[in-house]
Write a protein that holds these residues in place. Structure first.
Motif, PDB file in Angstrom:
ATOM      1  N   LEU A   1       0.912  -1.288  -0.019  1.00  0.00           N
ATOM      2  CA  LEU A   1      -0.154  -0.033   0.024  1.00  0.00           C
ATOM      3  C   LEU A   1       0.749   1.253   0.033  1.00  0.00           C
ATOM      4  CD1 LEU A   1      -2.707  -1.048   2.469  1.00  0.00           C
ATOM      5  CD2 LEU A   1      -2.950  -0.818   0.135  1.00  0.00           C
ATOM      6  N   ASP A   2       2.143   1.149   0.584  1.00  0.00           N
ATOM      7  CA  ASP A   2       3.029   2.390   0.609  1.00  0.00           C
ATOM      8  C   ASP A   2       3.715   2.675  -0.765  1.00  0.00           C
ATOM      9  OD1 ASP A   2       2.641   2.622   3.445  1.00  0.00           O
ATOM     10  OD2 ASP A   2       4.317   1.192   3.865  1.00  0.00           O
ATOM     11  N   ASP A   3       3.432   1.744  -1.556  1.00  0.00           N
ATOM     12  CA  ASP A   3       4.141   1.911  -2.829  1.00  0.00           C
ATOM     13  C   ASP A   3       3.095   2.383  -3.835  1.00  0.00           C
ATOM     14  OD1 ASP A   3       6.351   0.941  -2.099  1.00  0.00           O
ATOM     15  OD2 ASP A   3       6.010  -0.910  -2.577  1.00  0.00           O
ATOM     16  N   ILE A   4       1.778   2.520  -3.340  1.00  0.00           N
ATOM     17  CA  ILE A   4       0.593   2.971  -4.250  1.00  0.00           C
ATOM     18  C   ILE A   4       0.602   4.605  -4.237  1.00  0.00           C
ATOM     19  CG2 ILE A   4      -1.936   2.792  -5.001  1.00  0.00           C
ATOM     20  CD1 ILE A   4      -1.804   0.139  -3.756  1.00  0.00           C
ATOM     21  N   PRO A   5       0.556   5.128  -5.535  1.00  0.00           N
ATOM     22  CA  PRO A   5       0.629   6.598  -5.305  1.00  0.00           C
ATOM     23  C   PRO A   5      -0.725   7.023  -5.063  1.00  0.00           C
ATOM     24  CG  PRO A   5       0.415   5.947  -7.797  1.00  0.00           C
ATOM     25  CD  PRO A   5       0.707   4.704  -6.802  1.00  0.00           C
ATOM     26  N   PRO A   6      -0.694   8.491  -4.298  1.00  0.00           N
ATOM     27  CA  PRO A   6      -2.106   8.987  -3.787  1.00  0.00           C
ATOM     28  C   PRO A   6      -2.893   9.164  -5.296  1.00  0.00           C
ATOM     29  CG  PRO A   6      -0.418  10.127  -2.694  1.00  0.00           C
ATOM     30  CD  PRO A   6       0.405   9.092  -3.711  1.00  0.00           C
ATOM     31  N   GLY A   7      -4.302   8.786  -4.860  1.00  0.00           N
ATOM     32  CA  GLY A   7      -5.161   9.116  -5.980  1.00  0.00           C
ATOM     33  C   GLY A   7      -5.464   7.702  -6.694  1.00  0.00           C
ATOM     34  N   ASP A   8      -4.580   6.719  -6.470  1.00  0.00           N
ATOM     35  CA  ASP A   8      -4.919   5.669  -7.096  1.00  0.00           C
ATOM     36  C   ASP A   8      -5.901   4.665  -6.112  1.00  0.00           C
ATOM     37  OD1 ASP A   8      -3.198   6.071  -9.097  1.00  0.00           O
ATOM     38  OD2 ASP A   8      -2.084   4.220  -8.843  1.00  0.00           O
ATOM     39  N   SER A   9      -6.766   3.883  -6.805  1.00  0.00           N
ATOM     40  CA  SER A   9      -7.765   2.906  -5.881  1.00  0.00           C
ATOM     41  C   SER A   9      -7.226   1.505  -5.662  1.00  0.00           C
ATOM     42  CB  SER A   9      -8.908   3.058  -6.828  1.00  0.00           C
ATOM     43  OG  SER A   9      -9.560   4.016  -6.972  1.00  0.00           O
ATOM     44  N   VAL A  10      -7.925   1.181  -4.775  1.00  0.00           N
ATOM     45  CA  VAL A  10      -7.296  -0.304  -4.165  1.00  0.00           C
ATOM     46  C   VAL A  10      -8.618  -1.012  -3.613  1.00  0.00           C
ATOM     47  CG1 VAL A  10      -6.637  -1.675  -2.282  1.00  0.00           C
ATOM     48  CG2 VAL A  10      -5.245   0.313  -3.291  1.00  0.00           C
ATOM     49  N   ARG A  11      -8.751  -2.385  -4.249  1.00  0.00           N
ATOM     50  CA  ARG A  11      -9.821  -3.270  -3.924  1.00  0.00           C
ATOM     51  C   ARG A  11      -9.198  -4.394  -3.196  1.00  0.00           C
ATOM     52  NH1 ARG A  11     -14.862  -2.941  -6.961  1.00  0.00           N
ATOM     53  NH2 ARG A  11     -14.798  -1.379  -8.145  1.00  0.00           N
ATOM     54  N   ILE A  12      -9.989  -5.081  -2.275  1.00  0.00           N
ATOM     55  CA  ILE A  12      -9.531  -6.621  -1.991  1.00  0.00           C
ATOM     56  C   ILE A  12     -10.560  -7.469  -2.001  1.00  0.00           C
ATOM     57  CG2 ILE A  12      -8.717  -7.655   0.168  1.00  0.00           C
ATOM     58  CD1 ILE A  12      -6.998  -5.113  -0.350  1.00  0.00           C
TER      59      ILE A  12
END
Length: 777
Positions: free
Chosen positions: A122-133
Motif C-alpha cells: 500500500l505504501d508503494d501505491i501513489p495517492p489518488g489510485d484506487s485499491v480493492r481486496i
C-alpha cells in the motif's frame, strides 16, 4: 475511437425523429385572396424570415441533443491523453484465504504473510489510485464494499481491514477469482489496472483441467479497456516435504438412531503429505468431550485407512461426534472431522397388511415387523428406531399419512385410485414408499396405475412372472441369487459386505421381470441378480423416494425373509426412505439449514457460523410449528443454532473438500500449462501487461454538451413562443393586436376610431333612438 457500449449506437437513427415530426406536423394553409391583406404582407416579410431561421436552429438543437444522448450512452473512448488527465490506476489484491494458507513458516501463517505483504504494498501505491481486496475462498468475495481511493487516512483503514481477514476450511477457486477481478468495471478516471494474486501455490486450487476457463481469462485480459498487469506471487518459495495426516470425512451407518441403538462410525484417514507418516492414535469425542481412542498405523504417501467405532447414545437429542488424529503436522485444521447424529424415540412408519387372517409367518408384513423389533404391535427388548403401524388397504384409503415417514406394501394387491393418488401426494411431499410385488399383484393394474407410461410412482413397468426354478433344472445351470455388488448405492453398502452378511447366498425361485428402459434412460438399481437383471429399482418423485422390488417381503419366491441380511436391508432401506423428511444436519457447502420446531411460540433463533458470526433468524409458520431456515452455509465447519430464550443448541456441520488437504504444489509443467492456457508471456509466477492502449473517456464531455444543447433548446423555444404570442395580456380590440403584430394601425379602409369616440357614438345613437320612439307620426 472505441466504444465501451457500442450496442447503443444502433439507436443513433432516432436523431432524425424531430425532423420527421416537423415534416408530418407542417400545416397546409389554404390561401384566400383578400384585398385588404396586401398592405400587411410587406410589413410581415422581414419578421417571417427571421422566425424561420430560428425554427431551423431549434430543429438542429433537438437533433443534436438526441445524437449526443445516444453517443454518451455508447461511452466513447478517445485514444491518447487528449484531456491531460493524471495517470490514475487501480490495484486489486486477490488473497488466497483457503485452509492451506494456515500453514506456518517460522511460526507465521502464510495468510499472515500475504496480509503483511499487501499492507507493505500500500505504501508503494501513489495517492489518488484506487485499491480493492478480493478473497478467493470459498468463492470470490469482495472484502470491501467498493474501490477505495488511496490517501493518508485510507491506507490505515485498508490495512486494518486486511488484518481482520480470516481463513476458511474450504478451497480457493483462483480461476474464478482472477476472472472476477479482470471483469470488474473500470471507473472513467482510471487509465491502468494491476491485479496481484497472493497464494501458497497449492496445485489443487488452480483448476488445471478447466481449459475453457483459462482461455476466457486470456480473452478478458486481452480485451480490457485499460492496460491490465497481472502479478501472481507464490508465498512459499521452498515447499517443505513433511507429512500431512488428515481425517477426510466420517461416515455413519445411520444419522437418525433410536435410544441405546448401536451405530457405527467410520473415519477415513489419509496421508496427504509427501513422506510416510508414523503410527498414531485417533481420538473420538462427543460434543467436545473425549469418548474413545483408536489406533492407526503408519501410512505411505497417499494411503487411506478406515478407522471404525461403534457406539450408542442413551438420551434423545442431536450430537456432534468428532474424530481427530493426534499428530502435529503442517496443516492442523484437517486433523479433525465431524458428523452429526440425531437420537429420537421413534420414527413412525406404516405397513399395509391384507392377509391378517392367515398364520403369522404367512402374513405379508410379519417379517418386516420382526426385522424392526416388533411382534403383534408390541416392541421387543431390542428394537430399532422405526415404530410400525399395521393397517389394511381399505383403512389406508381413509388415513391421513402426514404423521408417517414411510409406507411399505410387502405384497402389492389391487388398490383404488384414491389410495394411489394419496400415495403419490405423500411421496411428493418427502415421504418414502416401498412396494414389493408378489403372487397377488396384477401386472396390468401395476403398469396402468403405478408405472403410468413413466409418469407414475414406479420407474419401470413389469413384464411377467419368471420361474427361476424351471430354468435351474439343468444340472449345469447355477441357481439365481442376489448380487449386491451390481451397484454401489448408499442404501446397499452394508448389504454388499459378503464377509459379514449372507446376501450373495440368497436364492430367488420366482420373480417379476422388469421391462428394460430405453437406451437413452438410466434407472437407479439397488439390488440385482446373478443373471444381471435388476431385483429392486428406485424412483424419485417430488421430494420423496420410491423402491420397487420384484419379490414379496415374505416366505415366498425367495429366501430373503429368513436370511441374516434381511434385518440389515429393512433397517437400512427404512433409513434411506425416511431421510428426505428428516432434518439434515450434515451438509455440503451451500446446502440450506432447515429445522422444524413443534413449539410455535418459539419464533427467534441465532445461528453461529464457523467464524463466530451470529445470524439472527426469524421462523416461518408451518402447520402447528415453525421452520427456521438459513442459506449462509458456504463456509465448511461447525454451525450452532440456538433457539430463542430456551437456549437449546442444535449442531450442524458443513463438510470440507478433502482435496484442500493435498499440499502438492504447482510443478514446472503446471506453470508452463497455466502460462499457455492463460496466454501469459512470462512465467505464471511473474507478471504480464495486457489490454488496450490508453484512452480517455469522451462521454463526460458529451454529457456536458448535451446539457448545453438542452438549455439552448429551451431558451430558443421560449423566445420563439414569446415572439409569436407575445407576453402582454389579451387586448380589448383587434386593432391593438394588429398594431402589435404588424407595427402599424389597421383601419380596414376607415379612419382609426378611438375608444372614447366609440362611447360617444353609442350615446348619440341612444338619444336619437329615444327621440324616434317619442315622436307621433
Amino acid at each position: 475511437m472505441s466504444f465501451l457500449s457500442i450496442a447503443f449506437l444502433t439507436a443513433l437513427p432516432l436523431a432524425a425523429v424531430p425532423i420527421l415530426l416537423h415534416l408530418f406536423d407542417r400545416r397546409r394553409n389554404v390561401v384566400i385572396e383578400w384585398g385588404a391583406m396586401q398592405f400587411l404582407m410587406e410589413a410581415a416579410t422581414r419578421r417571417t424570415n427571421a422566425r424561420r431561421l430560428k425554427q431551423w436552429l431549434l430543429l438542429l438543437l433537438r437533433v443534436l441533443a438526441i445524437a449526443a444522448l445516444v453517443m454518451a450512452l455508447a461511452r466513447p473512448m478517445l485514444p491518447g491523453n487528449w484531456f491531460g488527465n493524471s495517470d490514475r490506476g487501480e490495484t486489486i489484491f486477490v488473497v488466497d484465504n483457503s485452509m492451506s494458507m494456515m500453514r506456518t513458516v517460522e511460526n507465521v501463517s502464510l495468510l499472515e504473510t500475504a496480509i503483511e505483504r499487501t499492507v507493505a504494498s500500500l505504501d508503494d501505491i501513489p495517492p489518488g489510485d484506487s485499491v480493492r481486496i478480493l478473497l478467493a475462498s470459498p468463492y470470490p468475495i469482495w472484502a470491501m464494499g467498493g474501490s477505495m481511493r488511496i490517501d493518508s487516512n485510507s491506507r490505515q483503514l485498508i490495512a486494518d481491514q486486511l488484518r481482520e481477514l480470516r481463513p476458511t476450511n474450504g478451497r480457493s477457486d483462483l480461476l474464478s477469482a482472477l476472472l472476477t477481478a479482470a471483469q470488474t468495471e473500470v471507473e472513467p478516471t482510471q487509465q491502468r489496472r494491476r491485479i496481484v494474486l497472493l497464494t501458497d501455490g497449492q496445485g489443487s486450487d488452480w483448476s488445471l483441467t478447466d481449459e475453457s476457463g483459462w482461455k476466457r481469462l486470456r480473452k478478458t485480459l486481452n480485451s480490457a479497456v485499460v492496460p491490465t498487469e497481472l502479478d501472481i506471487v507464490e508465498l512459499e518459495e521452498n515447499p517443505r516435504g513433511g507429512s500431512n495426516l488428515a481425517v477426510n470425512k466420517i461416515q455413519s451407518s445411520r444419522t437418525v438412531v433410536g435410544v441405546n441403538q448401536s451405530f457405527t462410525l467410520v473415519a477415513q484417514v489419509q496421508n496427504h503429505g509427501r513422506s510416510p507418516s508414523i503410527a498414531t492414535s485417533v481420538t473420538w469425542s462427543i460434543g467436545g468431550e473425549k469418548a474413545n481412542t483408536s489406533q492407526v498405523t503408519g501410512l505411505e504417501e497417499g494411503e487411506v485407512r478406515d478407522v471404525a467405532w461403534s457406539y450408542s447414545l442413551s438420551r434423545t437429542g442431536v450430537y456432534a461426534l468428532s474424530c481427530a488424529v493426534d499428530v502435529d503436522d503442517e496443516l492442523t485444521p484437517d486433523n479433525r472431522a465431524t458428523v452429526v447424529v440425531q437420537v429420537v424415540d421413534e420414527v413412525p412408519v406404516l405397513l399395509v397388511e391384507d392377509a391378517a387372517d392367515l398364520a403369522e409367518i404367512q402374513q405379508d408384513a410379519f417379517f418386516v415387523q420382526a426385522a424392526l423389533g416388533w411382534i403383534d404391535g408390541e416392541p421387543l427388548d431390542e428394537r430399532g428406531v422405526f415404530a410400525p403401524q399395521v393397517v389394511d388397504s381399505q383403512r389406508l384409503e381413509r388415513m391421513n399419512l402426514q404423521g408417517f415417514r414411510a409406507v411399505v406394501i410387502p405384497n402389492l394387491t389391487d388398490l383404488s385410485d384414491d389410495v394411489i393418488s394419496k400415495l403419490h401426494e405423500f411421496v411428493s411431499n418427502g415421504g418414502g414408499l416401498w412396494i414389493a410385488l408378489g403372487p397377488r399383484s396384477n401386472v396390468e393394474a401395476f403398469n396402468e396405475h403405478f408405472f403410468a407410461d413413466g409418469e407414475g410412482l414406479a420407474p419401470l413397468a413389469v413384464d411377467r412372472i419368471v420361474d427361476e426354478v424351471a430354468s435351474q433344472l439343468d444340472a449345469n445351470t447355477q441357481k439365481t441369487t442376489i448380487d449386491p455388488s451390481i451397484t454401489k448405492h448408499p442404501a446397499t453398502l452394508e448389504l454388499a459386505d459378503s464377509e459379514r452378511l449372507d446376501t450373495s447366498d440368497i436364492s430367488v425361485s420366482r420373480r417379476f421381470r422388469f421391462v428394460p428402459p430405453p437406451q437413452s434412460e438410466d434407472v437407479s438399481v439397488l439390488l440385482g441378480l446373478s443373471n444381471g437383471e435388476p431385483l429392486a429399482v428406485e424412483n424419485h418423485v417430488g421430494r420423496g423416494r420410491v423402491i420397487v422390488q420384484s419379490i414379496p417381503l415374505r416366505l415366498q419366491w425367495s429366501e430373503l425373509a429368513k436370511s441374516q441380511a434381511f434385518v440389515v436391508m429393512v433397517q437400512d432401506w427404512f433409513a434411506y426412505l425416511t431421510q428426505p423428511q428428516a432434518t439434515r444436519h450434515n451438509l455440503s457447502p451451500g446446502d440450506p439449514i432447515s429445522l422444524y420446531v413443534a413449539n410455535a411460540e418459539n419464533r427467534e433463533a441465532t445461528l453461529r457460523t464457523p467464524h463466530g458470526d451470529e445470524v439472527e433468524l426469524t421462523a416461518d409458520t408451518a402447520g402447528d410449528g415453525v421452520i427456521f431456515r438459513s442459506s449462509r452455509t458456504i463456509l465448511p465447519g461447525d454451525y450452532l443454532l440456538e433457539l430463542g430464550l430456551a437456549g437449546d443448541q442444535i449442531p450442524f456441520h458443513v463438510n470440507r473438500d478433502p482435496l484442500e488437504s493435498n499440499l502438492t504444489p504447482l510443478t514446472s509443467s503446471d506453470h508452463k500449462l497455466l502460462a499457455d492456457l492463460s496466454g501469459l508471456r512470462n512465467s505464471i509466477t511473474g507478471s504480464t501487461s495486457t489490454g488496450m492502449n490508453h484512452a480517455d473517456p469522451l462521454w463526460p464531455l458529451i454529457l456536458m454538451v448535451l446539457i448545453c444543447l438542452i438549455a439552448a433548446e429551451l431558451l430558443l423555444s421560449g423566445l420563439i413562443s414569446r415572439e409569436r404570442f407575445g407576453s402582454d395580456p389579451i387586448s380589448e380590440s383587434t386593432e391593438h393586436w394588429a398594431e402589435q403584430q404588424f407595427g402599424m394601425p389597421v383601419t380596414l379602409g376607415m379612419q382609426p376610431v378611438s375608444l372614447e369616440q366609440k362611447r360617444h357614438k353609442v350615446t348619440i345613437d341612444q338619444e336619437q333612438q329615444t327621440e324616434k320612439v317619442g315622436t307621433v307620426p
